[in-house]
Design a protein around this motif. Sequence first.
Motif, mmCIF file in Angstrom:
data_model
loop_
_atom_site.group_PDB
_atom_site.id
_atom_site.type_symbol
_atom_site.label_atom_id
_atom_site.label_comp_id
_atom_site.label_asym_id
_atom_site.label_seq_id
_atom_site.Cartn_x
_atom_site.Cartn_y
_atom_site.Cartn_z
ATOM 1 N N PHE A 1 0.833 -1.215 0.000
ATOM 2 C CA PHE A 1 0.000 0.000 0.000
ATOM 3 C C PHE A 1 0.865 1.262 0.000
ATOM 4 O O PHE A 1 0.525 2.259 -0.642
ATOM 5 C CB PHE A 1 -0.945 -0.006 1.208
ATOM 6 N N LEU A 2 1.976 1.236 0.705
ATOM 7 C CA LEU A 2 2.873 2.390 0.728
ATOM 8 C C LEU A 2 3.710 2.455 -0.542
ATOM 9 O O LEU A 2 3.953 3.538 -1.089
ATOM 10 C CB LEU A 2 3.776 2.327 1.958
ATOM 11 N N ALA A 3 4.130 1.292 -1.026
ATOM 12 C CA ALA A 3 4.949 1.244 -2.241
ATOM 13 C C ALA A 3 4.214 1.852 -3.428
ATOM 14 O O ALA A 3 4.795 2.607 -4.215
ATOM 15 C CB ALA A 3 5.350 -0.202 -2.545
ATOM 16 N N VAL A 4 2.927 1.551 -3.559
ATOM 17 C CA VAL A 4 2.180 2.091 -4.698
ATOM 18 C C VAL A 4 1.982 3.594 -4.531
ATOM 19 O O VAL A 4 2.086 4.363 -5.507
ATOM 20 C CB VAL A 4 0.839 1.345 -4.888
ATOM 21 N N TYR A 5 1.725 4.055 -3.318
ATOM 22 C CA TYR A 5 1.567 5.492 -3.089
ATOM 23 C C TYR A 5 2.841 6.250 -3.446
ATOM 24 O O TYR A 5 2.782 7.346 -4.045
ATOM 25 C CB TYR A 5 1.205 5.745 -1.617
ATOM 26 N N LEU A 6 3.998 5.704 -3.121
ATOM 27 C CA LEU A 6 5.260 6.411 -3.338
ATOM 28 C C LEU A 6 5.629 6.553 -4.813
ATOM 29 O O LEU A 6 6.574 7.283 -5.141
ATOM 30 C CB LEU A 6 6.381 5.706 -2.576
#
Length: 466
Positions: free
Chosen positions: A421-426
């Motif tokens: 979830f964080l990887a895609v946001y970044l």
Amino acid sequence: MDRVLVEKRAAAAVPVDTARAGVPRLVAWAASAGAGLTVLAVIAMVLRRLPTGSREAGWTYPYDRVAGEWHVLWPALVVAPAALGLLWLSRRAPARLDAAVVAGWFLAVIPLQLLLRAYALPSLGDIVASDRANSFYSPSQRWGIGEFMGGYMGLVEQLPPHARTNMPGKTMLYFLLDALGLGPAAMGVAVLAVANLSAVLLWLIVRDLTADRRIALYTLVLGLFLPGTLYFAPVLNAVSPVPILLALWLHVRFLKTRSYGYALGLGGALYLTVFFEALPLVLGVVFAALLGVALRRRTLAWRDALRLVALTVAGFAACYALMRGLFGYDLFDNFAYVLADANDFNARWRPYGMWVTRNLWYLALAAGVASCVMLAAAGYDAVRRRSVHPAAVLTLSGIAVLIVLDLWGINRGETVRLWIFLAVYLQICAAWLCARTERFWPAAVLVCAAVLQSGAGTAMIGFVRI
């Protein structure tokens, strides 16, 4: 009053650096360094030299193939030119066709993603049906929805491991897919398609905040080829970004329009986030940053902020009351059970001190080595220039989320999966840098790096065991 975080809409649509004829030095160096490090990482994967966990710290991903099987890279060598061709055409499309471009990507990318999985040892259907890899399918075959949700806290100890230690929203997704008459193999493809919605939501968020078509397009494409998603789909951590990104988009829409419906919808989306997987709530740092900047720049009044909070709470409470009334299901009791289990597991098996540093490396496996280099460059540039561009706010608040999440220590190991979830946001941060220039090659380099890393990792490393 329909602006958020931007001095002028025209300024947001054309960042300062895009006026340059060439590629800004920071962008060129970051893209080149990211590409070089990605090539080294891929070589290390194929030679079985890339670290994929820590036995001492309690978790490792095993290699599935012997060293030197270079033929596993051919799917990436086919997918990369196809993706670049689509990206080149998308850049040339007129603004009125933006929605059609996104729809085209959503449909066209699934065959490309499946091709990148050509050498993945477990098939999508096998992963869906496996209680070891994906415990959420079998409960949907054993119980009906009413029986499952109505007696959930009584049934939870009977569930297979992952379903027992997660919120029930993941199992409910399989109830929905089963109602559509899909078998395990088709469910695997459907889960991959649902996971791709996270990239579409990122496109909506970036478009609404920045009015910059190029940043939004690059974010979309990088999100669709996220290595972590392709390593693990159809494991449902690949879908975990969708509810929280839906909530973030509704938050942005309220900041732009002051519409009460978006605030109520935000409350419902936050309920869905906890119901599916609560960890992405740490992105609340981003929500707070956007709200704080809007208040500081006086594009949002305090009374509107109070309405946002009140209506969000009302939307959440309505969902809570509905589930409690229909099924007797208590979200908070369930969340407390899951959190206690996670804390107990960490205390028994995973040392904090080792994973607080190692987790950062495994984020690079999930987000892409090249994108993480661009993240560092974007963060440095935002601070150096004291930028108030919306993408700078998203970048710095995203880095803050990473710091909070890592130091918190709720996740120790397995972060290639848990931090999708964080990887895609970044990917927003990498897209922002690439969009500083009209030149195509920085974005092309990042897309190729993501495709190559995804193909190599999927073929060589046993991220999913059945």
